[in-house]
Write an enzyme that holds these catalytic residues in place. Sequence first.
Site, PDB file in Angstrom:
ATOM      1  N   SER A  23       0.849  -1.190   0.000  1.00 54.74           N
ATOM      2  CA  SER A  23       0.000   0.000   0.000  1.00 54.74           C
ATOM      3  C   SER A  23       0.876   1.228   0.000  1.00 54.74           C
ATOM      4  O   SER A  23       2.050   1.191   0.351  1.00 54.74           O
ATOM      5  CB  SER A  23      -0.935   0.009   1.215  1.00 54.74           C
ATOM      6  N   GLY A  24       0.283   2.324  -0.417  1.00 51.15           N
ATOM      7  CA  GLY A  24       0.987   3.598  -0.473  1.00 51.15           C
ATOM      8  C   GLY A  24      -0.013   4.725  -0.514  1.00 51.15           C
ATOM      9  O   GLY A  24      -1.190   4.552  -0.203  1.00 51.15           O
ATOM     10  N   GLY A  25       0.460   5.901  -0.916  1.00 52.61           N
ATOM     11  CA  GLY A  25      -0.383   7.079  -0.872  1.00 52.61           C
ATOM     12  C   GLY A  25      -1.584   7.011  -1.774  1.00 52.61           C
ATOM     13  O   GLY A  25      -2.554   7.754  -1.585  1.00 52.61           O
ATOM     14  N   THR A  28      -4.202   0.586  -2.091  1.00 53.28           N
ATOM     15  CA  THR A  28      -3.686  -0.705  -1.659  1.00 53.28           C
ATOM     16  C   THR A  28      -3.819  -1.702  -2.804  1.00 53.28           C
ATOM     17  O   THR A  28      -4.809  -1.684  -3.536  1.00 53.28           O
ATOM     18  CB  THR A  28      -4.476  -1.215  -0.441  1.00 53.28           C
ATOM     19  N   VAL A  29      -2.829  -2.575  -2.941  1.00 55.79           N
ATOM     20  CA  VAL A  29      -2.869  -3.619  -3.957  1.00 55.79           C
ATOM     21  C   VAL A  29      -2.989  -4.972  -3.263  1.00 55.79           C
ATOM     22  O   VAL A  29      -2.258  -5.260  -2.315  1.00 55.79           O
ATOM     23  CB  VAL A  29      -1.620  -3.584  -4.861  1.00 55.79           C
ATOM     24  N   LYS A  44      -6.095  -3.475  -7.457  1.00 52.05           N
ATOM     25  CA  LYS A  44      -5.701  -2.191  -6.875  1.00 52.05           C
ATOM     26  C   LYS A  44      -6.937  -1.486  -6.310  1.00 52.05           C
ATOM     27  O   LYS A  44      -7.857  -1.128  -7.044  1.00 52.05           O
ATOM     28  CB  LYS A  44      -5.025  -1.321  -7.927  1.00 52.05           C
ATOM     29  N   ASP A 147       7.207   8.311 -11.686  1.00 56.28           N
ATOM     30  CA  ASP A 147       7.804   7.681 -10.500  1.00 56.28           C
ATOM     31  C   ASP A 147       8.575   6.426 -10.896  1.00 56.28           C
ATOM     32  O   ASP A 147       8.411   5.368 -10.295  1.00 56.28           O
ATOM     33  CB  ASP A 147       6.721   7.353  -9.470  1.00 56.28           C
TER      34      ASP A 147
END
Length: 565
Positions: A23-25, A28-29, A44, A147
């Site tokens: 997970s990140g900003g 969540t995957v 996702k 990114d």
Amino acid sequence: MSTNDDRRPLVDGRFRLISRLGSGGMGTVWRARDIALDRDVALKEVRPPDPAVEDANPGFAAQLRERAVREARALARLSNPHVVTIHHIVEPQDGSHPWIVMELVEGSSVYDRLAAGPMPVPEVLALGRQVLSALRAAHAAGIQHRDVKPANVLLRHDGGAVLTDFGIAAFDGATSRLTSTGDLIGSPEFIAPERVRGEEGNPASDLWSLGMLLYVAAEGHHPLRRATGLATVVAVLDDPIPAPVRSGALGPVLTRLLVRDPAQRPDGALLDRLLAEAEGGAATAPAPAAVPAVPSAPAAVPAAPGPYAPAPAPYPHPAYGPPATPGAGFGRPTLPTHAPPSPRKRAAGVAVGLALAAAAVIGVVNLFPDGNDGGGSGGTSGAKGGASPTGAVRTPGHGTGTVPPASTPTPAVRGSLLTTANVRAVIAEFRRVSGTTTIKDLTVYEEYALANIPTRPGAKTYDAYEYRAGVARKTGPGGTISADDADEQPFDVSTMPWDSLPALMKRGERDLKVDDPTMRYVVVERWTFNDDRPTLRFYLSNDYRASGYLAADASGKVVSTLPAS
């Protein structure tokens, strides 16, 4: 969201959630099972994992949904073996957050691969051309990734690279409200200098990030990483980039690519030709001479003390910093000599500092396991655990007390870490460097282990740690612990049923139906499918993408088994 007979949630009545991948900003995957087509997929979940993000940025969730759906639709039009495949978009009729169904790429990331050291130049060149192929396809469709970094490039078991996580991608024609929040989104170590200055919309920015990724992969260290995120951003803007010494035929390509004027960088077609020519040169070049463990500083760098200095030795992992002196604790890296910043650079640092203070966040997005996946590359050493002015090393005081980092490391264990004694040694070593056995989650592989540990008792933030070869160390900031998510709350990992591990593994080898397994690992965390209680899960997988897991509760009782299909 519905549930099926074994109580695991079903998304859109079709996709059965199995386990969280990261997970990140941006969300969540999950690993999920498509019960209609009988295959595993990556799912996702597009919503901020921390409700405080929406509170601080009203309307952010709606922007996130719009951006994610735009991303998925654009990527679904791409046909490139090095871009993750989009299968489906689930947009619930009740207006809740969407889900993006993607190809599940089995394998590790470039981030994980670099933990073992620099890659051979021929491998780096092949990697560069594959990621470039993905970027050129995306750029042709009007998509910029924004990114590109080691954690976002996955390596299939056959070695092929797949570019993932377009979650902060920019699109031609996107409305300004999708990109005008004032936030600097991306990983500071891989962000292009023009993006730091607020210039968007140029595919050349992705090529800078690719060039920096290739530099790290070949050289084994990041040339612009500094002790803090802000110092790194300033270095990206203005510091000289040391000439590569390990890169062989790739070196001249990096020199042409890593220039701060985007108009002077080769475009995608020219870069591909340069990499192809370098591949030919690498194939015929003699083996490179051995490189000293601590390469000499470039001649252009004066030897005067100052705060903005390149690492003195190759990183054991490109996002982490230089290796510590044997026997010393892992705190802020000792910085070598460098010329003090010029007045222009100091002014740039002040300007960037003000800009970042005004921004709500520097978003560092990691949606696939990259060693902490959560806490991904771009980690920096902060004051906690840093060096004091006298040279002493400090560690945060966690619930179980402060442990001096200079104490003797736990003796290196023998064989696989997946034994009762060896796991306990790993936990003891994490406690030595962090001061606690209270964790958010722990993953133990046969050769190394990863943990996310609260920054202090009761904190809503956590740091990422790694254990390898008998030594644990903090690798950087991990992220935020959501107060509203019960499955993210820390717990004491030492209380888990480690005495039962051999029996659980033996049962897993028998019941999970994974032929010729090539990977074994254990994940310990609070688990949605066990009522958010601490759970120990043993996983098996093989090279043919067969995988299964066995889950046990804190008493050692098996509460769930998912054999390979």
